[in-house]
Each structure stands twice: as structure tokens, then as C-alpha cells.
Design an enzyme around this catalytic site. Structure first.
Site, PDB file in Angstrom:
ATOM      1  N   PHE A  30       0.839  -1.216   0.000  1.00 28.56           N
ATOM      2  CA  PHE A  30       0.000   0.000   0.000  1.00 28.56           C
ATOM      3  C   PHE A  30       0.871   1.263   0.000  1.00 28.56           C
ATOM      4  CE2 PHE A  30      -1.606   2.800   3.550  1.00 28.56           C
ATOM      5  CZ  PHE A  30      -2.293   3.680   2.718  1.00 28.56           C
ATOM      6  N   TYR A 164       5.707  -7.764  15.611  1.00 28.78           N
ATOM      7  CA  TYR A 164       5.815  -6.534  14.814  1.00 28.78           C
ATOM      8  C   TYR A 164       6.547  -5.456  15.618  1.00 28.78           C
ATOM      9  CZ  TYR A 164       4.142  -2.562  11.950  1.00 28.78           C
ATOM     10  OH  TYR A 164       4.046  -1.439  11.154  1.00 28.78           O
ATOM     11  N   LYS A 168      10.351  -4.001  14.834  1.00 31.61           N
ATOM     12  CA  LYS A 168      10.598  -2.601  14.472  1.00 31.61           C
ATOM     13  C   LYS A 168      11.536  -1.930  15.483  1.00 31.61           C
ATOM     14  CE  LYS A 168       7.990  -2.096  10.724  1.00 31.61           C
ATOM     15  NZ  LYS A 168       8.483  -1.660   9.410  1.00 31.61           N
ATOM     16  N   ARG A 205      -7.178  -3.860   8.709  1.00 29.65           N
ATOM     17  CA  ARG A 205      -7.091  -2.653   9.527  1.00 29.65           C
ATOM     18  C   ARG A 205      -8.439  -1.928   9.514  1.00 29.65           C
ATOM     19  NH1 ARG A 205      -1.024  -0.879   7.589  1.00 29.65           N
ATOM     20  NH2 ARG A 205      -1.623  -2.042   5.745  1.00 29.65           N
TER      21      ARG A 205
HETATM   22  P1  NAD Z   1       1.621  -3.518   3.197  1.00 34.23           P
HETATM   23  O1  NAD Z   1       1.412  -4.855   3.796  1.00 34.23           O
HETATM   24  O2  NAD Z   1       0.635  -3.030   2.196  1.00 34.23           O
HETATM   25  O3  NAD Z   1       3.053  -3.411   2.537  1.00 34.23           O
HETATM   26  C1  NAD Z   1       4.170  -4.157   2.970  1.00 34.23           C
HETATM   27  C2  NAD Z   1       4.881  -4.689   1.728  1.00 34.23           C
HETATM   28  O4  NAD Z   1       6.081  -5.358   2.130  1.00 34.23           O
HETATM   29  C3  NAD Z   1       4.031  -5.705   0.964  1.00 34.23           C
HETATM   30  O5  NAD Z   1       4.055  -5.407  -0.410  1.00 34.23           O
HETATM   31  C4  NAD Z   1       4.721  -7.035   1.256  1.00 34.23           C
HETATM   32  O6  NAD Z   1       4.509  -7.978   0.227  1.00 34.23           O
HETATM   33  C5  NAD Z   1       6.158  -6.596   1.407  1.00 34.23           C
HETATM   34  N1  NAD Z   1       6.991  -7.494   2.189  1.00 34.23           N
HETATM   35  C6  NAD Z   1       6.771  -7.970   3.448  1.00 34.23           C
HETATM   36  N2  NAD Z   1       7.790  -8.738   3.847  1.00 34.23           N
HETATM   37  C7  NAD Z   1       8.684  -8.758   2.828  1.00 34.23           C
HETATM   38  C8  NAD Z   1       9.947  -9.385   2.642  1.00 34.23           C
HETATM   39  N3  NAD Z   1      10.500 -10.137   3.585  1.00 34.23           N
HETATM   40  N4  NAD Z   1      10.588  -9.171   1.474  1.00 34.23           N
HETATM   41  C9  NAD Z   1      10.042  -8.402   0.504  1.00 34.23           C
HETATM   42  N5  NAD Z   1       8.852  -7.779   0.623  1.00 34.23           N
HETATM   43  C10 NAD Z   1       8.178  -7.969   1.783  1.00 34.23           C
HETATM   44  O7  NAD Z   1       1.724  -2.507   4.425  1.00 34.23           O
HETATM   45  P2  NAD Z   1       1.904  -0.919   4.436  1.00 34.23           P
HETATM   46  O8  NAD Z   1       0.833  -0.358   5.267  1.00 34.23           O
HETATM   47  O9  NAD Z   1       2.101  -0.404   3.074  1.00 34.23           O
HETATM   48  O10 NAD Z   1       3.268  -0.771   5.267  1.00 34.23           O
HETATM   49  C11 NAD Z   1       4.503  -0.534   4.630  1.00 34.23           C
HETATM   50  C12 NAD Z   1       5.574  -0.271   5.669  1.00 34.23           C
HETATM   51  O11 NAD Z   1       5.251   0.920   6.406  1.00 34.23           O
HETATM   52  C13 NAD Z   1       5.738  -1.391   6.685  1.00 34.23           C
HETATM   53  O12 NAD Z   1       7.111  -1.509   7.004  1.00 34.23           O
HETATM   54  C14 NAD Z   1       4.995  -0.887   7.889  1.00 34.23           C
HETATM   55  O13 NAD Z   1       5.516  -1.408   9.085  1.00 34.23           O
HETATM   56  C15 NAD Z   1       5.239   0.614   7.789  1.00 34.23           C
HETATM   57  N6  NAD Z   1       4.179   1.344   8.479  1.00 34.23           N
HETATM   58  C16 NAD Z   1       2.938   1.443   7.900  1.00 34.23           C
HETATM   59  C17 NAD Z   1       1.932   2.090   8.599  1.00 34.23           C
HETATM   60  C18 NAD Z   1       0.545   2.228   8.021  1.00 34.23           C
HETATM   61  O14 NAD Z   1      -0.337   2.695   8.744  1.00 34.23           O
HETATM   62  N7  NAD Z   1       0.298   1.898   6.768  1.00 34.23           N
HETATM   63  C19 NAD Z   1       2.193   2.630   9.870  1.00 34.23           C
HETATM   64  C20 NAD Z   1       3.452   2.477  10.415  1.00 34.23           C
HETATM   65  C21 NAD Z   1       4.458   1.843   9.706  1.00 34.23           C
HETATM   66  N1  UDP Z   2     -10.444  -2.077  14.799  1.00 35.40           N
HETATM   67  C1  UDP Z   2     -11.813  -2.202  14.883  1.00 35.40           C
HETATM   68  N2  UDP Z   2     -12.454  -2.924  13.917  1.00 35.40           N
HETATM   69  C2  UDP Z   2     -11.805  -3.494  12.876  1.00 35.40           C
HETATM   70  C3  UDP Z   2     -10.396  -3.347  12.776  1.00 35.40           C
HETATM   71  C4  UDP Z   2      -9.746  -2.627  13.769  1.00 35.40           C
HETATM   72  O1  UDP Z   2     -12.442  -1.672  15.800  1.00 35.40           O
HETATM   73  O2  UDP Z   2     -12.468  -4.124  12.045  1.00 35.40           O
HETATM   74  C5  UDP Z   2      -9.759  -1.297  15.853  1.00 35.40           C
HETATM   75  C6  UDP Z   2      -8.540  -1.975  16.456  1.00 35.40           C
HETATM   76  O3  UDP Z   2      -8.899  -2.844  17.509  1.00 35.40           O
HETATM   77  C7  UDP Z   2      -7.757  -0.762  16.936  1.00 35.40           C
HETATM   78  C8  UDP Z   2      -8.087   0.311  15.900  1.00 35.40           C
HETATM   79  O4  UDP Z   2      -9.293  -0.113  15.276  1.00 35.40           O
HETATM   80  O5  UDP Z   2      -8.228  -0.354  18.191  1.00 35.40           O
HETATM   81  C9  UDP Z   2      -7.015   0.489  14.840  1.00 35.40           C
HETATM   82  O6  UDP Z   2      -6.718  -0.788  14.323  1.00 35.40           O
HETATM   83  P1  UDP Z   2      -5.854  -0.985  13.021  1.00 35.40           P
HETATM   84  O7  UDP Z   2      -5.722  -2.457  12.819  1.00 35.40           O
HETATM   85  O8  UDP Z   2      -6.370  -0.157  11.912  1.00 35.40           O
HETATM   86  O9  UDP Z   2      -4.443  -0.345  13.398  1.00 35.40           O
HETATM   87  P2  UDP Z   2      -3.481  -0.558  14.668  1.00 35.40           P
HETATM   88  O10 UDP Z   2      -4.129  -1.410  15.678  1.00 35.40           O
HETATM   89  O11 UDP Z   2      -2.286  -1.195  14.070  1.00 35.40           O
HETATM   90  O12 UDP Z   2      -3.263   0.813  15.163  1.00 35.40           O
END
Ligand code: NAD
Ligand code: UDP
Length: 338
Positions: A30, A164, A168, A205
Site C-alpha cells: 500500500f 511486529y 521494528k 485494519r
Molecule cells: P503492506 O502490507 O501493504 O506493505 C508491505 C509490503 O512489504 C508488501 O508489499 C509485502 O509484500 C512486502 N513485504 C513484506 N515482507 C517482505 C519481505 N520479507 N521481502 C520483501 N517484501 C516484503 O503494508 P503498508 O501499510 O504499506 O506498510 C509498509 C511499511 O510501512 C511497513 O514496514 C509498515 O511497518 C510501515 N508502516 C505502515 C503504517 C501504516 O499505517 N500503513 C504505519 C506504520 C508503519
Molecule cells: N479495529 C476495529 N475494527 C476493525 C479493525 C480494527 O475496531 O475491524 C480497531 C482496532 O482494535 C484498533 C483500531 O481499530 O483499536 C485500529 O486498528 P488498526 O488495525 O487499523 O491499526 P493498529 O491497531 O495497528 O493501530
């Protein structure tokens, strides 16, 4: 479509005439797919490396005809071989949604540890700048609110989120040590909950779940009483924050997030209102160790990067809802919303 236009400042070729080149691990996910797109718009050649465990080549299919875009399938915890020069390495590869990392616990720990080690080695060997996509989850279920970068967090090392959170936290420690011990140019972004187009409908999510449920006329699954809070950032703002960090000399960690906080119950109500859905709300069991509150203090990002989120939550949700509607209509699924 090659990039999304030239709104962003463009990178220039270096003195040897080489186009700057960025590697994005997890680039078919994403957030990574939006980052690849923005880098191309800035004039970068982009190498997207992904194993598609939670992402998909469909997310970057629109970039396939760009001459400077390459897609490599690899598990970065095993191998990260990129031929040629590299100026920037963004390490995003990791499952990110709670159901995804619960399903892939060891893969998640590997991506944070071995994957980060391999991505750092690539940056070191090419004298590239390295940006780690860390997370607000390093603060765990926070006892300090809002979260400043100086807060150490409250994480259960053996709970269901630990694969996770601790991956991180280890990635942050490794990145910091690499910078100090070997002089590699590193930066850490602590990204807060980001949403937008290209989240998978079954990502798990809250935002994609609620939109998918509302458009299908199904009850919205609110965990607990929904009083827990999050601070949601639209994807374009997060990408702008990551780029601002990459182009700075700041090492961080820096919080990248929107500081507008809302309860999950409010979020569900907003999605029902914005979709015009007749869905009800089902209160379901709250996951173990689910953080009760989350809001970034973004003073550091504002002062050191000149970055602030720009997108209002309703505007961002409307754009995301439009995208999910498009998905459903192209699949021939009738919308359950009014
Ligand atoms: P996502 O699951 O859509 O993207 C993660 C991507 O990484 C996927 O395309 C997956 O196939 C790839 N991937 C996972 N493990 C891999 C590996 N070992 N080798 C190669 N590719 C691999 O999730 P996202 O929301 O786009 O998150 C992307 C990054 O941003 C992640 O590191 C996540 O921890 C970080 N992040 C995202 C959010 C958010 O809210 N979206 C918040 C905090 C941190
Ligand atoms: N959550 C929820 N219903 C859902 C998915 C998530 O109420 O169908 C809640 C979850 O328990 C958390 C918040 O929404 O309190 C955010 O969850 P998300 O998975 O989006 O992100 P994260 O927990 O990683 O912050």
C-alpha cells in the site's frame, strides 16, 4: 501512467549525468506503491523489491511502462541484490496490519531484523542514504500522551503484537548502531496509522474494514466499546513526510503522522455518514494489547523537516471510499450503501 505529475520538486541528475536511483523494499504494498510513484514523479529511477506476501504487483502495474521503474521479486530477509548505483534505500518490507503479522509472525521478525540488516548493507555498500519505515507501534500501549520521540514506549515483548513491535524496535536499534559504528547515512521515520487507496479490502485494519463493510451494507465491526483512539494520516501526507526526511540530513527518529485524534467509534460513524450506508455497528471483542490511545507529537517533523500533514480526515476518507467503490464496481459487486 508514469508517476502522478510534477507537483513534487524534481531530483536532478548528478555530475556524472546519472539519474538518481532509489530502492524501495515493500514497494508493491500500500504505502510503498505510493512512494514509488512519488519518487518517479520526482525524477528518480526506482527499484521496487517485494515478495508479495501482503502486497501485489497490481499496485505498481501502472508504473510498469516507466523506463526507470524495475520490479524485483525477492524476500529481502534472504537476499537484497541490486545491480548498479543506488542513492536512496527505503526499507518498508514488512507485514503491517495486525492480522497479517499474526499470520506471518516469523516472516515479520525476519523482515525487521535480517531484512533491515540486508537493506542497511545495500545502503552502506553504495554510500546511499537509508530510511527505515518504523512505526508508532514502538510506543506500544503508550503511557505518555501524545507520543514524543523521546518516549521509550510500553511494549509487551511476548504478546500477540510483539512480532511486529519488537521487530521494528530491533530495526531502529540496528539502524542507529549502523549509523554510529559505520557512519552509514541513516534515518528513522516513525509512521502513524496511514490509510488511503490501495489498501486491501481484506487487509484487516480499521479503515479498509469499515469502508468495505459500509459499502457492502454489512455491520461495522468496532472492537470493544470503540473508545480507543488513533490519529489517521492520509497516504499522500505520509509519503511527503518520508520524502522530506529522505532529502534532509535528519537522522531522527521523527514521528510522521496527523495529530488529529479520533475514537474508533467516531471513525465508524464517519465512514457510515460519508458512504451514505445503512450499516449498523457490531461491537466485537477487542484484540489483546490493543493500544488505548495514539497521537503523535509532530513538533520535530515540523521544525526539522518543515513537514505537516495537509489532508483533512473527511477529505482523505472520501478519496479512499471513491477508490473502494471503483474496485467494487469493476468487480461487478453492487454497492449496499444508499
Ligand atoms: P503492506 O502490507 O501493504 O506493505 C508491505 C509490503 O512489504 C508488501 O508489499 C509485502 O509484500 C512486502 N513485504 C513484506 N515482507 C517482505 C519481505 N520479507 N521481502 C520483501 N517484501 C516484503 O503494508 P503498508 O501499510 O504499506 O506498510 C509498509 C511499511 O510501512 C511497513 O514496514 C509498515 O511497518 C510501515 N508502516 C505502515 C503504517 C501504516 O499505517 N500503513 C504505519 C506504520 C508503519
Ligand atoms: N479495529 C476495529 N475494527 C476493525 C479493525 C480494527 O475496531 O475491524 C480497531 C482496532 O482494535 C484498533 C483500531 O481499530 O483499536 C485500529 O486498528 P488498526 O488495525 O487499523 O491499526 P493498529 O491497531 O495497528 O493501530
Amino acid at each position: 501512467m508514469c508517476g502522478r505529475g510534477a507537483k513534487l520538486p524534481r531530483a536532478t541528475d548528478d555530475s556524472s549525468g546519472r539519474r538518481p536511483r532509489a530502492v524501495v523494499t515493500g514497494g508493491a504494498g500500500f504505502l510503498g506503491s505510493h512512494l514509488c510513484e512519488a519518487l518517479i514523479a520526482q525524477g528518480y529511477a526506482v527499484v521496487c523489491v517485494d515478495d508479495f506476501c501482503t502486497g501485489s504487483p497490481d499496485n505498481v502495474a501502472h508504473l510498469a511502462d516507466c523506463p526507470d521503474f524495475e520490479l524485483l521479486r525477492a524476500d529481502v530477509s534472504e537476499d537484497l541484490t541490486v545491480v548498479g548505483h543506488v542513492d536512496l534505500v527505503f526499507h518498508l518490507a514488512s507485514p503491517a496490519s495486525p492480522p497479517a503479522y499474526a499470520r506471518l509472525p516469523l516472516h515479520t521478525l525476519d523482515a525487521g531484523s535480517l531484512g533491515t540488516r540486508n537493506a542497511l548493507a545495500l545502503a552502506r555498500n553504495r554510500t546511499a542514504r537509508f530510511v527505515l519505515a518504523s512505526t508508532s507501534e514502538v510506543y506500544g500501549d503508550p503511557l505518555h500522551h501524545p507520543q514524543t520521540e523521546s518516549y521509550w514506549g510500553n511494549v509487551n515483548p511476548v504478546g500477540p503484537r510483539s512480532v511486529y513491535d519488537e521487530a521494528k524496535r530491533f530495526a531502529e536499534a540496528l539502524t542507529t548502531a549502523e549509523g554510529k559504528a559505520r557512519g552509514t547515512d541513516v534515518a528513522i521515520a516513525r509512521i502513524f496509522n496511514t490509510y488511503g487507496p490501495r489498501m486491501r479490502q481484506d487487509d484487516g485494519r480499521a479503515v479498509p474494514n469499515f469502508i468495505h463493510q459500509a459499502l457492502g451494507g454489512a455491520p461495522l465491526t468496532v472492537a470493544g466499546d470503540g473508545s480507543q483512539t488513533r490519529s489517521l494520516t492520509y497516504v499522500d501526507d505520509t509519503v511527503a513526510g518520508l520524502l522530506a526526511l529522505a532529502h534532509s540530513r535528519v537522522h531522527g527518529p521523527v514521528n510522521i503522522g496527523n495529530d488529529t485524534e479520533l475514537s474508533i467509534r467516531e471513525l465508524a460513524g464517519m465512514v457510515i455518514e460519508l458512504t451514505g450506508s445503512k450499516s449498523s455497528v457490531d461491537f466485537v471483542q477487542r484484540p489483546i494489547d490493543d493500544p488505548a490511545v495514539r497521537r503523535p507529537d509532530i513538533t520535530r517533523a515540523a521544525e526539522q523537516l518543515g513537514w505537516k500533514p495537509q489532508t483533512d480526515i473527511k477529505e482523505g476518507l472520501l478519496r479512499t471510499i471513491d477508490w473502494f467503490r471503483g474496485l467494487q464496481s469493476s468487480a461487478g459487486i453492487p454497492s449496499g450503501a444508499a
